[in-house]
Scaffold this active site. Structure first.
Site, PDB file in Angstrom:
ATOM      1  N   SER A  80       0.860  -1.177   0.000  1.00 37.93           N
ATOM      2  CA  SER A  80       0.000   0.000   0.000  1.00 37.93           C
ATOM      3  C   SER A  80       0.898   1.229   0.000  1.00 37.93           C
ATOM      4  O   SER A  80       2.125   1.113   0.053  1.00 37.93           O
ATOM      5  CB  SER A  80      -0.880   0.009   1.237  1.00 37.93           C
ATOM      6  OG  SER A  80      -0.091   0.333   2.363  1.00 37.93           O
ATOM      7  N   LYS A  81       0.251   2.394   0.001  1.00 33.85           N
ATOM      8  CA  LYS A  81       1.014   3.647  -0.063  1.00 33.85           C
ATOM      9  C   LYS A  81       1.977   3.799   1.119  1.00 33.85           C
ATOM     10  O   LYS A  81       2.975   4.504   1.016  1.00 33.85           O
ATOM     11  CB  LYS A  81       0.053   4.837  -0.095  1.00 33.85           C
ATOM     12  CG  LYS A  81      -0.529   5.032  -1.478  1.00 33.85           C
ATOM     13  CD  LYS A  81      -1.248   6.355  -1.579  1.00 33.85           C
ATOM     14  CE  LYS A  81      -1.960   6.443  -2.910  1.00 33.85           C
ATOM     15  NZ  LYS A  81      -3.266   7.074  -2.810  1.00 33.85           N
ATOM     16  N   ARG A  82       1.669   3.110   2.214  1.00 27.01           N
ATOM     17  CA  ARG A  82       2.569   3.155   3.379  1.00 27.01           C
ATOM     18  C   ARG A  82       3.972   2.682   3.014  1.00 27.01           C
ATOM     19  O   ARG A  82       4.950   3.038   3.639  1.00 27.01           O
ATOM     20  CB  ARG A  82       2.052   2.214   4.476  1.00 27.01           C
ATOM     21  CG  ARG A  82       1.075   2.783   5.448  1.00 27.01           C
ATOM     22  CD  ARG A  82       0.717   1.763   6.499  1.00 27.01           C
ATOM     23  NE  ARG A  82       0.251   0.500   5.951  1.00 27.01           N
ATOM     24  CZ  ARG A  82       0.895  -0.654   6.065  1.00 27.01           C
ATOM     25  NH1 ARG A  82       2.019  -0.734   6.735  1.00 27.01           N
ATOM     26  NH2 ARG A  82       0.404  -1.752   5.508  1.00 27.01           N
TER      27      ARG A  82
ATOM     28  N   GLY B 248       5.589   3.322   0.348  1.00 30.56           N
ATOM     29  CA  GLY B 248       6.262   4.188  -0.631  1.00 30.56           C
ATOM     30  C   GLY B 248       5.454   4.237  -1.908  1.00 30.56           C
ATOM     31  O   GLY B 248       4.267   3.906  -1.903  1.00 30.56           O
TER      32      GLY B 248
END
Ligand code: GLU
Length: 484
Positions: A249-251, A253
């Site tokens: 996920s965006k967590r 990067g």
């Protein structure tokens, strides 16, 4: 609509345009593309834009742009799922007419209430088929009265199984599948119906997608059978996780393909990296060009276990490809970055083209990104350089000693008659020997003097590339900077 040749596999990538092109989507597209190219098949693109509220033209554009950047070209025109609404409805009607489906008048509120009751009794909720038992006259009467209804597929008894290209045999007992809705009360299709209807119409023979779709597959197989269509082969690719083992996920990067494009990553490196997310060519082979990937691709190399997205590996892969691609291909990617870093103008680079290409060839070996090349290129263009504090702390530890060695090196270099790697090496090694010090003792302070950095190409090639005048001037400047 279909012009499929029976001997050629037909695959598709079917993204929903509800966000950017995610690395997971790009991986799925790539595997479909590789399969099609490897087995002389066709690769089609279908934009699943039936969810009008969430689909955007911007996402559709991002999907095209990402695929074009990666070179994942598709055959035939793009298919927009939303344009096939009439066929989806006709297929639902057909299922109704053949008795494979029925009308359900239960309202969302009623269903919600029954679901709540089932949950309070700790039972799993499953539609109880009450509308399938309605007398025909009642159904006709309610339809004639304009009462809204959905169309549900009647799941037969038995087991639904298939031989997955990745997971081998997968079986679902039909009793665990409820009579699922295929057409909503506003006559729009549910995903499973739209996908099957389109895959049949497009003549798709291999459905390859993420394994988050495994639970949809038995429903889709039942629909194929009820519609009298031959089944495609299914392949469910593993999910992609971050280094912490959690779903990417965006967590973790950047996960948008477009971000990597804008960072200046090489598309060949991105493809190579994506190809290893769920596939292995065997042995410890990792670095591959696109033709090599097509050559090596095989279903046997597809993996079940979740793939790990490691950004460091992507950077490493980019470094491998930077060193590998033809210099003529590298140059146009680096030049705009050199110009925008104000190291040189376009005209200057054209004027010294041969020298410039040699420089790129020299610098790319130790670079992982275009930025690395630009950073290392600065000392070859600028009059004054900055000294990296870590390089200074490490290699000019004792300023008096460093200055002394630099002065001696300058003299040895200035007296070298031919400014070529061999003679320059002989001069500097001769100096080290006469002083009874290791060659590194001479090279490291010199490297910092010439580039300001502690990492650079081989010192002799670097001296040649920089030229006599600039090299000697750099040493003079370093002596001033050392201030002793
Ligand atoms: N639109 C679906 C998705 O993006 C496609 C799934 C499929 O390939 O059938 O997940």
């Amino acid at each position: 609509m279909t012009n499929a040749r029976p001997d050629r596999p037909r695959l598709r990538f079917a993204p929903s345009p509800t966000g950017y092109l995610h690395v997971g989507g790009a991986r799925t597209a790539l595997f479909n593309w590789l399969y099609a190219r490897k087995f002389d098949g066709e690769f089609l693109l279908r934009i699943e834009d039936t969810d009008k509220a969430r689909s955007t033209d911007e996402s559709t554009r991002a999907i095209f742009e990402g695929m074009e950047w990666l070179g994942l070209n598709w055959d035939d025109g793009v298919v927009y799922q939303g344009a096939n609404l009439a066929r989806h409805q006709a297929d639902a009607r057909k299922l109704l007419e053949t008795g494979a489906a029925y009308r359900c008048f239960c309202t969302p509120a009623e269903l919600e209430e029954r679901r709540r009751q089932a949950q309070s009794g700790k039972e799993a909720f499953k539609y109880d088929r009450r509308c399938d038992r309605l007398p025909r006259e009642e159904v006709e009467g309610r339809v004639a009265a304009g009462e809204p209804y959905v169309i549900r597929f009647r799941v037969p008894e038995g087991t639904t199984e298939w031989n997955d290209l990745v997971h081998q045999r997968i079986a679902f007992p039909n009793k665990d599948i409820e009579d699922f809705v295929i057409l909503r009360s506003d006559a729009t299709p549910i995903y499973n119906l739209a996908v099957v209807s389109d895959d049949i119409a497009m003549g798709i023979t291999v459905v390859m997608r993420g394994d988050d779709h495994i639970s949809n597959t038995p429903k889709q197989i039942l629909l194929y059978r009820a519609l009298g269509a031959p089944l495609p082969t299914f392949a469910h690719l593993p999910m992609i996780h971050g280094l912490d083992g959690k779903k990417l996920s965006k967590r973790h990067g950047a996960t948008a393909v477009g971000d990597y494009q804008h960072y200046g990553l090489l598309p060949g490196a991105m493809l190579n990296f994506l190809a290893l997310l769920g596939w292995s060519p065997g042995g410890d082979r990792e670095v591959m060009t696109m033709p090599e990937m097509i050559e090596l691709f095989s279903v046997d190399g597809l993996q079940k276990k979740a793939a790990i997205f490691d950004p460091k590996k992507l950077e490493w892969m980019n470094g491998q490809h930077l060193s590998m691609i033809p210099i003529e291909e590298l140059e146009p990617r680096v030049t705009p970055a050199i110009i925008s870093a104000r190291l040189a103008t376009e005209e200057e680079l054209v004027e010294r083209r041969d020298w410039y290409l040699r420089l790129l060839d020299l610098l790319r070996i130790r670079s992982r990104t275009i930025d690395d090349i630009v950073r290392q290129a600065a000392p070859y263009f600028l009059d004054n350089i900055e000294y990296d504090p870590t390089a200074v702390a490490k290699n000019w530890k004792d300023p008096v000693e460093s200055a002394e060695l630099l002065r001696a090196s300058r003299e040895a270099l200035a007296n070298t008659t031919s400014w070529e790697p061999g003679p320059l090496e002989a001069s500097l090694r001769g100096l080290a020997e006469s002083r009874g010090v290791s060659a590194g003792k001479i090279f490291q302070p010199l490297r910092v003097a010439l580039t300001g950095l502690s990492v650079s190409p081989g010192i002799f090639e670097m001296l040649v590339q920089m030229g006599r005048d600039l090299s000697l001037k750099r040493i003079d400047n370093a002596l001033i900077a050392l201030g002793v």
